[in-house]
Design a protein around this motif. Structure first.
Motif, PDB file in Angstrom:
ATOM      1  N   UNK A 109       0.794  -1.230   0.000  1.00 18.92           N
ATOM      2  CA  UNK A 109       0.000   0.000   0.000  1.00 18.92           C
ATOM      3  C   UNK A 109       0.824   1.276   0.000  1.00 18.92           C
ATOM      4  N   UNK A 110       2.052   1.247   0.536  1.00 16.63           N
ATOM      5  CA  UNK A 110       2.802   2.490   0.678  1.00 16.63           C
ATOM      6  C   UNK A 110       3.152   3.127  -0.657  1.00 16.63           C
ATOM      7  N   UNK A 111       3.638   2.311  -1.616  1.00 21.28           N
ATOM      8  CA  UNK A 111       4.016   2.896  -2.895  1.00 21.28           C
ATOM      9  C   UNK A 111       2.787   3.422  -3.627  1.00 21.28           C
ATOM     10  N   UNK A 112       1.652   2.739  -3.469  1.00 21.45           N
ATOM     11  CA  UNK A 112       0.423   3.205  -4.104  1.00 21.45           C
ATOM     12  C   UNK A 112      -0.031   4.520  -3.500  1.00 21.45           C
ATOM     13  N   UNK A 113      -0.005   4.621  -2.172  1.00 25.88           N
ATOM     14  CA  UNK A 113      -0.426   5.858  -1.511  1.00 25.88           C
ATOM     15  C   UNK A 113       0.533   6.996  -1.844  1.00 25.88           C
ATOM     16  N   UNK A 114       1.814   6.697  -1.944  1.00 27.53           N
ATOM     17  CA  UNK A 114       2.774   7.724  -2.332  1.00 27.53           C
ATOM     18  C   UNK A 114       2.458   8.260  -3.726  1.00 27.53           C
ATOM     19  N   UNK A 156       0.620  18.333 -12.068  1.00 34.90           N
ATOM     20  CA  UNK A 156       1.744  17.407 -12.113  1.00 34.90           C
ATOM     21  C   UNK A 156       3.045  18.190 -12.187  1.00 34.90           C
ATOM     22  N   UNK A 157       4.094  17.584 -11.680  1.00 32.19           N
ATOM     23  CA  UNK A 157       5.405  18.199 -11.792  1.00 32.19           C
ATOM     24  C   UNK A 157       5.656  19.328 -10.802  1.00 32.19           C
ATOM     25  N   UNK A 158       4.922  19.347  -9.702  1.00 34.83           N
ATOM     26  CA  UNK A 158       5.133  20.391  -8.708  1.00 34.83           C
ATOM     27  C   UNK A 158       6.518  20.257  -8.079  1.00 34.83           C
ATOM     28  N   UNK A 159       7.158  21.402  -7.861  1.00 32.17           N
ATOM     29  CA  UNK A 159       8.479  21.364  -7.220  1.00 32.17           C
ATOM     30  C   UNK A 159       8.378  20.915  -5.766  1.00 32.17           C
ATOM     31  N   UNK A 160       7.162  20.932  -5.226  1.00 32.56           N
ATOM     32  CA  UNK A 160       6.975  20.550  -3.831  1.00 32.56           C
ATOM     33  C   UNK A 160       6.587  19.075  -3.670  1.00 32.56           C
ATOM     34  N   UNK A 161       6.267  18.425  -4.782  1.00 32.00           N
ATOM     35  CA  UNK A 161       5.883  17.023  -4.741  1.00 32.00           C
ATOM     36  C   UNK A 161       6.831  16.225  -5.622  1.00 32.00           C
ATOM     37  N   UNK A 162       7.825  15.629  -5.019  1.00 29.52           N
ATOM     38  CA  UNK A 162       8.818  14.876  -5.764  1.00 29.52           C
ATOM     39  C   UNK A 162       8.362  13.440  -5.939  1.00 29.52           C
ATOM     40  N   UNK A 163       8.309  12.971  -7.195  1.00 28.07           N
ATOM     41  CA  UNK A 163       7.832  11.625  -7.467  1.00 28.07           C
ATOM     42  C   UNK A 163       8.792  10.567  -6.949  1.00 28.07           C
ATOM     43  N   UNK A 164      10.070  10.734  -7.221  1.00 26.23           N
ATOM     44  CA  UNK A 164      11.053   9.750  -6.785  1.00 26.23           C
ATOM     45  C   UNK A 164      11.152   9.742  -5.266  1.00 26.23           C
ATOM     46  N   UNK A 165      11.216   8.562  -4.658  1.00 23.47           N
ATOM     47  CA  UNK A 165      11.301   8.482  -3.189  1.00 23.47           C
ATOM     48  C   UNK A 165      12.548   9.181  -2.659  1.00 23.47           C
ATOM     49  N   UNK A 166      12.415   9.733  -1.483  1.00 21.68           N
ATOM     50  CA  UNK A 166      13.568  10.288  -0.771  1.00 21.68           C
ATOM     51  C   UNK A 166      13.953   9.297   0.318  1.00 21.68           C
ATOM     52  N   UNK A 167      15.190   8.845   0.280  1.00 20.72           N
ATOM     53  CA  UNK A 167      15.634   7.791   1.180  1.00 20.72           C
ATOM     54  C   UNK A 167      16.367   8.370   2.383  1.00 20.72           C
ATOM     55  N   UNK A 172       9.369  -4.032 -10.263  1.00 22.05           N
ATOM     56  CA  UNK A 172      10.615  -4.220 -10.997  1.00 22.05           C
ATOM     57  C   UNK A 172      11.819  -3.702 -10.204  1.00 22.05           C
ATOM     58  N   UNK A 173      11.635  -2.585  -9.495  1.00 20.23           N
ATOM     59  CA  UNK A 173      12.742  -1.977  -8.755  1.00 20.23           C
ATOM     60  C   UNK A 173      12.743  -2.338  -7.275  1.00 20.23           C
ATOM     61  N   UNK A 174      11.683  -3.017  -6.799  1.00 25.09           N
ATOM     62  CA  UNK A 174      11.542  -3.387  -5.391  1.00 25.09           C
ATOM     63  C   UNK A 174      11.576  -2.174  -4.453  1.00 25.09           C
ATOM     64  N   UNK A 175      11.198  -1.008  -4.972  1.00 25.19           N
ATOM     65  CA  UNK A 175      11.195   0.195  -4.153  1.00 25.19           C
ATOM     66  C   UNK A 175      12.485   0.982  -4.209  1.00 25.19           C
TER      67      UNK A 175
END
Length: 689
Positions: free
Chosen positions: A33-38, A268-279, A511-514
């Motif tokens: 669920x986490x990746x979907x909610x993200x 889409x593409x907001x500078x405040x909403x980054x699609x790629x996860x922050x680790x 494919x990327x396992x997160x």
């Protein structure tokens, strides 16, 4: 103040995993669920509903050590707490609510509202008490409706139990009791893709003054506005469609806005909403250091839960897949996996339906065929394998398209695989682009992938799903074709009627396992520039182009054993001239020697099964092999340590002892136990291992 109509995704949570639903009966695992909610957070959705439909006491199945996103608890509340960390939209949570304390716990765990269904039907006073305690705005009455001989009837317990209550009367009653909203779901339409039961929606909205959320049956984006315009609902909700297509929420919003429904626009593409996860870099560094320490000391069990903490493994009674499969899978009451269930559905599709699907494919191709300024009609993702040849044959020879072939080169070719790939350009008379990352970068990613997730081929899995989409964006070609949907074929993740497409979420989670490309920047000297081949097109680019990744297997009958005859006879496709160590098939995965070899051996180390299991299950479902024969092949091939390991060790500069020690840290305690200094696992139930 007028409240704007809303578009609401619904997630069904079963034992901690998101599932697709059909008629409230068949549930197919989509993923965590986490990746979907993200992803929904990326889209800035209006609201989110999550329903826990779990039965019994089984816990979730996300304690896999090769996944980036994990959590240690095993209850719905544990999942909700994790979801709330990545959820930046109003959240309604339902399921297993029986007491006021249950409501309190869910609100404290991150929910903004709760839905009440069975508990309210059994004790209407409970709904009234909850509304008084927490406010009507916090309480949503969930109504599951089914059409019977006497009209619409309310069902309880996830659609399993008849209540005898009439839907409209119950809707009036829950409003009187204090519910602030009604979530109305049609059992008959669930998973059908045929649209809302508008008569049902209109009947309920006409009877109450509180907002009604319509759900059940959405299969196309133009179904959404009908719930509001024709059904008078305050919100249009859906579950399955949001798992199937890229930017599905944005397209759904566009369909509503096109009908002049005053919804919030989606950006889409907001500078405040980054699609790629922050680790969390210190945390991730700690995980890697811990693993390497375990490998060095041999203290594997100390950091892993005991096997008794996990549900027992079982095997499909029709094929030989285990319940711990790397691909998400469910079992029915007879012990048959969703992969076999969907294979049975596929086998029953008549020739007339395949002709209809072929016509749909033709309409799709005509819609997108060679836009002005583009030389190519479509991009075809090819590895040079049998499926690649079959795809190009269908699209070029049967539909008359001019495709651009795109191949990701992971630098692990077999000799015959390289010849097959190179031959495609001449065999079909087409242009062919190879994406060939730096070998030094590939070696680093091999080592990192192995150490971090027990998979040296992270680069290949993600590269295959990225390179064709990037090339399509660069050339402004909106259609990219892949072969079959692997998870639909292997584990029955979707229905044959869903027509799932390529999505960023699926790429990242499965494919990327997160582990997105950003995870590797700064590790082993890798830079953002080094990782460019694995950067996916932006959401804004995809929306502007209407970029779609299509699986040809949704439209054309797919059977590898038949394809191989066509491509060998007509195009000179070569199968392997020597058998693989870990499977009896000689026609698969020729583009990457490690897919059938050491990469697959690591799957065996982690989950206790390998490529021979995959292949025998496909052949059982195709009617080409008995289960008894499959068990014999699996028990022979799956444990074999392959010869290509030596090539990989030399390639990355690692010795076999180091490889074994790190690999052992990934052994799942549901499968493996240590006895007298040896790793032991159980075989298929009822048969000798």
């Amino acid at each position: 103040m007028t409240v704007r109509p809303r578009l609401i995704p619904v997630l069904l949570l079963k034992h901690g995993m998101i599932v697709r639903s059909q008629l409230f009966k068949v549930h197919q695992v989509i993923g965590n669920p986490m990746s979907t909610v993200q992803r929904f957070s990326d889209w800035n959705v209006d609201e989110l509903i999550i329903l826990d439909i779990s039965r019994g006491e089984a816990g979730h199945d996300l304690r896999r050590d090769d996944l980036q996103q994990q959590y240690l608890g095993n209850t719905a509340l544990d999942v909700l707490r994790e979801i709330s960390k990545v959820c930046f939209m109003p959240l309604t949570f339902g399921g297993r609510i029986r007491a006021i304390s249950d409501v309190e716990e869910r609100l404290a765990a991150g929910a903004d509202k709760v839905t009440l269904n069975t508990a309210a039907l059994e004790n209407p006073a409970f709904l009234q008490q909850a509304a008084r305690r927490f406010g009507s705005q916090c309480i949503v009455a969930s109504i599951d409706a089914r059409c019977t001989a006497t009209g619409w009837e309310v069902f309880a317990e996830g659609g399993r139990r008849s209540t005898g209550r009439e839907v409209v009367q119950w809707a009036k009653e829950v409003e009187t009791l204090g519910a602030g909203e009604i979530f109305l779901n049609s059992i008959d339409q669930d998973g059908s893709g045929q649209g809302y039961d508008l008569a049902l929606v209109r009947a309920v909205t006409a009877a109450v003054s509180i907002p009604v959320i319509a759900c059940g049956g959405v299969g196309r984006y133009d179904h959404f506005p009908t719930a509001i315009l024709a059904g008078n609902a305050a919100a249009a909700a859906a579950a399955n469609i949001f798992h199937f297509f890229e930017l599905s929420y944005s397209h759904g919003k566009q369909a509503c806005l096109a009908e002049e429904i005053p919804m919030r626009p989606v950006g889409l593409g907001s500078q405040f909403l980054r699609r790629e996860p922050e680790y969390d870099r210190p945390y991730e560094d700690g995980r890697i250091a811990k693993r390497l320490h375990q490998a060095e000391t041999g203290n594997y069990g100390a950091a892993q839960p005991r096997a008794t903490d996990h549900p027992s493994i079982r095997w499909c009674t029709a094929c030989v897949y285990p319940s711990i499969s790397a691909a998400p899978m469910e079992f029915d009451d007879q012990g048959v996996c969703t992969g076999c269930q969907m294979a049975q559905v596929k086998a029953q599709i008549p020739a007339s339906e395949w002709r209809r699907r072929r016509d749909l494919l033709g309409e799709l191709l005509e819609q997108y065929r060679c836009r002005e300024g583009s030389r190519y009609d479509v991009v075809v993702a090819v590895s040079g394998g049998k499926d690649s040849y079959f795809q190009v044959h269908v699209l070029k020879e049967e539909f008359g398209l001019n495709p651009l072939l795109v191949t990701y080169d992971g630098n692990n070719w077999t000799e015959v695989g390289w010849r097959n790939m190179v031959r495609m350009r001449e065999a079909f008379g087409v242009d062919h682009v190879l994406i060939r990352p730096s070998v030094m970068t590939l070696k680093k990613l091999n080592r990192l992938g192995f150490t971090v997730m027990g998979d040296m081929n992270w680069h290949a899995h993600v590269g295959i799903m990225t390179a064709p989409m990037k090339v399509a964006t660069q050339h402004q070609i909106p259609l990219v074709f892949y072969g079959e949907h692997g998870y639909l074929d292997l584990c029955g993740q979707f229905s044959m009627d869903d027509f799932p497409e390529v999505t960023y979420r699926d790429r990242l989670e499965h494919f990327a396992r997160g582990y997105e490309w950003t995870y590797f920047v700064g590790r082993d000297g890798l830079t953002a520039q080094d990782m460019a081949p694995w950067k996916y097109p932006t959401d804004a680019e995809m929306l502007a182009l209407d970029l779609r990744g299509i699986f040809l297997g949704n439209y054309v009958y797919w059977e590898a054993n038949e394809h191989i005859k066509l491509v060998t006879e007509r195009y000179g496709f070569e199968v392997s001239h020597e058998p693989f160590d870990r499977t009896y098939r000689t026609m698969s995965n020729l583009d990457d020697m490690h897919e059938n070899g050491v990469h697959d051996y690591l799957k065996y180390i982690k989950f206790g099964y390998g490529r021979a299991t995959d292949h025998t299950c496909k052949d059982i479902r195709a009617g080409l092999m008995s289960r008894e024969k499959a068990i014999s092949l699996v028990n022979h091939y799956d444990p074999i340590k392959p010869r290509d390991l030596q090539r990989w060790l030399s390639y990355v500069g690692m010795d076999e002892d180091e490889f074994d020690r790190i690999a052992d840290t990934f052994r799942d305690p549901r499968v493996w136990r240590m006895e007298a200094g040896q790793w032991i696992k159980d075989g298929l139930i009822g048969f000798d291992a």
